[in-house]
Design a protein around this motif. Structure first.
Motif, PDB file in Angstrom:
ATOM      1  N   PRO A 105      18.098 -48.715  -5.802  1.00 49.61           N
ATOM      2  CA  PRO A 105      16.649 -48.953  -5.669  1.00 49.61           C
ATOM      3  C   PRO A 105      15.978 -48.031  -4.667  1.00 49.61           C
ATOM      4  O   PRO A 105      14.822 -47.635  -4.856  1.00 49.61           O
ATOM      5  CB  PRO A 105      16.566 -50.419  -5.215  1.00 49.61           C
ATOM      6  N   LEU A 106      16.690 -47.656  -3.625  1.00 55.03           N
ATOM      7  CA  LEU A 106      16.118 -46.736  -2.639  1.00 55.03           C
ATOM      8  C   LEU A 106      15.907 -45.359  -3.244  1.00 55.03           C
ATOM      9  O   LEU A 106      14.823 -44.762  -3.112  1.00 55.03           O
ATOM     10  CB  LEU A 106      17.050 -46.631  -1.427  1.00 55.03           C
ATOM     11  N   LEU A 107      16.919 -44.862  -3.919  1.00 53.77           N
ATOM     12  CA  LEU A 107      16.847 -43.530  -4.508  1.00 53.77           C
ATOM     13  C   LEU A 107      15.808 -43.468  -5.620  1.00 53.77           C
ATOM     14  O   LEU A 107      14.976 -42.552  -5.665  1.00 53.77           O
ATOM     15  CB  LEU A 107      18.227 -43.142  -5.052  1.00 53.77           C
ATOM     16  N   THR A 108      15.837 -44.461  -6.504  1.00 53.20           N
ATOM     17  CA  THR A 108      14.927 -44.465  -7.650  1.00 53.20           C
ATOM     18  C   THR A 108      13.471 -44.544  -7.207  1.00 53.20           C
ATOM     19  O   THR A 108      12.615 -43.777  -7.672  1.00 53.20           O
ATOM     20  CB  THR A 108      15.250 -45.637  -8.591  1.00 53.20           C
ATOM     21  N   ASN A 109      13.163 -45.479  -6.315  1.00 50.70           N
ATOM     22  CA  ASN A 109      11.773 -45.659  -5.904  1.00 50.70           C
ATOM     23  C   ASN A 109      11.240 -44.470  -5.115  1.00 50.70           C
ATOM     24  O   ASN A 109      10.095 -44.046  -5.310  1.00 50.70           O
ATOM     25  CB  ASN A 109      11.628 -46.942  -5.071  1.00 50.70           C
ATOM     26  N   ALA A 110      12.057 -43.941  -4.217  1.00 52.96           N
ATOM     27  CA  ALA A 110      11.597 -42.810  -3.410  1.00 52.96           C
ATOM     28  C   ALA A 110      11.366 -41.579  -4.278  1.00 52.96           C
ATOM     29  O   ALA A 110      10.346 -40.883  -4.138  1.00 52.96           O
ATOM     30  CB  ALA A 110      12.606 -42.500  -2.307  1.00 52.96           C
ATOM     31  N   ARG A 115       7.468 -38.019  -7.286  1.00 50.95           N
ATOM     32  CA  ARG A 115       7.102 -37.325  -8.519  1.00 50.95           C
ATOM     33  C   ARG A 115       5.799 -37.845  -9.118  1.00 50.95           C
ATOM     34  O   ARG A 115       5.180 -37.157  -9.940  1.00 50.95           O
ATOM     35  CB  ARG A 115       8.232 -37.442  -9.563  1.00 50.95           C
ATOM     36  N   GLU A 116       5.384 -39.049  -8.754  1.00 52.57           N
ATOM     37  CA  GLU A 116       4.147 -39.598  -9.298  1.00 52.57           C
ATOM     38  C   GLU A 116       2.915 -39.208  -8.490  1.00 52.57           C
ATOM     39  O   GLU A 116       1.799 -39.598  -8.824  1.00 52.57           O
ATOM     40  CB  GLU A 116       4.241 -41.120  -9.401  1.00 52.57           C
ATOM     41  N   VAL A 117       3.119 -38.449  -7.442  1.00 57.27           N
ATOM     42  CA  VAL A 117       1.965 -37.931  -6.697  1.00 57.27           C
ATOM     43  C   VAL A 117       1.167 -37.017  -7.630  1.00 57.27           C
ATOM     44  O   VAL A 117       1.733 -36.166  -8.320  1.00 57.27           O
ATOM     45  CB  VAL A 117       2.427 -37.147  -5.456  1.00 57.27           C
ATOM     46  N   ASP A 118      -0.128 -37.213  -7.650  1.00 61.46           N
ATOM     47  CA  ASP A 118      -1.006 -36.448  -8.541  1.00 61.46           C
ATOM     48  C   ASP A 118      -0.814 -34.941  -8.311  1.00 61.46           C
ATOM     49  O   ASP A 118      -1.023 -34.440  -7.206  1.00 61.46           O
ATOM     50  CB  ASP A 118      -2.464 -36.834  -8.259  1.00 61.46           C
ATOM     51  N   ARG A 119      -0.403 -34.233  -9.365  1.00 59.30           N
ATOM     52  CA  ARG A 119      -0.140 -32.794  -9.249  1.00 59.30           C
ATOM     53  C   ARG A 119      -1.389 -32.009  -8.885  1.00 59.30           C
ATOM     54  O   ARG A 119      -1.315 -30.972  -8.224  1.00 59.30           O
ATOM     55  CB  ARG A 119       0.439 -32.263 -10.562  1.00 59.30           C
ATOM     56  N   SER A 120      -2.540 -32.502  -9.308  1.00 57.38           N
ATOM     57  CA  SER A 120      -3.773 -31.779  -8.974  1.00 57.38           C
ATOM     58  C   SER A 120      -4.035 -31.837  -7.471  1.00 57.38           C
ATOM     59  O   SER A 120      -4.548 -30.876  -6.881  1.00 57.38           O
ATOM     60  CB  SER A 120      -4.963 -32.377  -9.737  1.00 57.38           C
TER      61      SER A 120
END
Length: 222
Positions: A105-110, A115-120
């Motif tokens: 859970p630590l690895l997956t969530n982090a 990666r879900e940070v807005d690329r723009s």
């Protein structure tokens, strides 16, 4: 409800809280093993997940491998470790099993949070001349913080609850109260032990929620 009521006399008896078999000693054992396992899992999972998430490479494979670990029962890992020379090393088998349980859970969530940070937003920060380190600390990490903390809370509570299994292989902790109750057919003691584990998990969850609100970088900039 009747069994819960029967547990109160056991919990309110002072003799059950003192000595090497008492609640306070077992609680200290439980917190020591859980804290050590959780700390090691964080040291292993978080730097790797944050680094791979920042680079955007190799993380999917690491997450998939860690998720496979979730399918392996912790008690099975603990039982296998007890068949090795590690069984004579005190709580080492328990700590290893709990670390393996807490890493996914630590690895997956982090990683997912990074990666879900807005690329723009990331590209805009780069356009402003931010270095890789500045981008990580000032943009990616604050935006990934909610998912990272969710993983931390989930892992911590799971470790607290799962550490109870250590008693089934001769380890310490609050689980020993439960197994001792089973061995003597003392249902109030079994229920009391379960309530203590549940209460500890709730306390840890509450503390982490409070820490989450206090440390949230979005709150500081609001």
């Amino acid at each position: 409800m009747r069994n819960i009521g029967e547990a109160w006399p056991w919990l309110s008896t002072g003799a059950n809280w003192s000595g090497e078999s008492g609640v306070w000693h077992r609680l200290a054992q439980h917190l020591t093993v859980s804290g050590l396992a959780f700390g090691l899992a964080c040291l292993i999972a978080l730097p790797l997940a944050l680094y791979l998430g920042h680079l955007g490479k190799g993380g999917a494979l690491a997450v998939n491998i860690s998720n496979v670990g979730r399918a392996i029962p912790t008690f099975a890992v603990l039982a296998l470790l007890m068949l090795t020379p590690l069984r004579s090393q005190g709580d080492v088998p328990t700590v290893i099993a709990l670390v393996l349980f807490a890493v996914p859970p630590l690895l997956t969530n982090a990683y997912t949070g990074m990666r879900e940070v807005d690329r723009s937003v990331v590209e805009a920060a780069r356009g402003m001349g931010m270095s890789g380190g500045q981008l990580f600390l000032r943009v990616e990490l604050p935006l990934a913080y909610p998912l990272i903390m969710t993983g931390l809370r989930s892992a911590a509570v799971q470790v607290i609850a799962t550490a109870t299994l250590a008693a089934m292989t001769g380890g310490g902790g609050l689980g020993r109260i439960i197994t001792a109750g089973f061995n003597t057919y003392n249902t109030p003691q079994v229920v009391a032990g379960a309530l203590l584990v549940a209460a500890l998990a709730l306390v840890v969850e509450g503390l982490l929620v409070a820490a989450d609100r206090l440390l949230d970088p979005r709150r500081k900039t609001a």
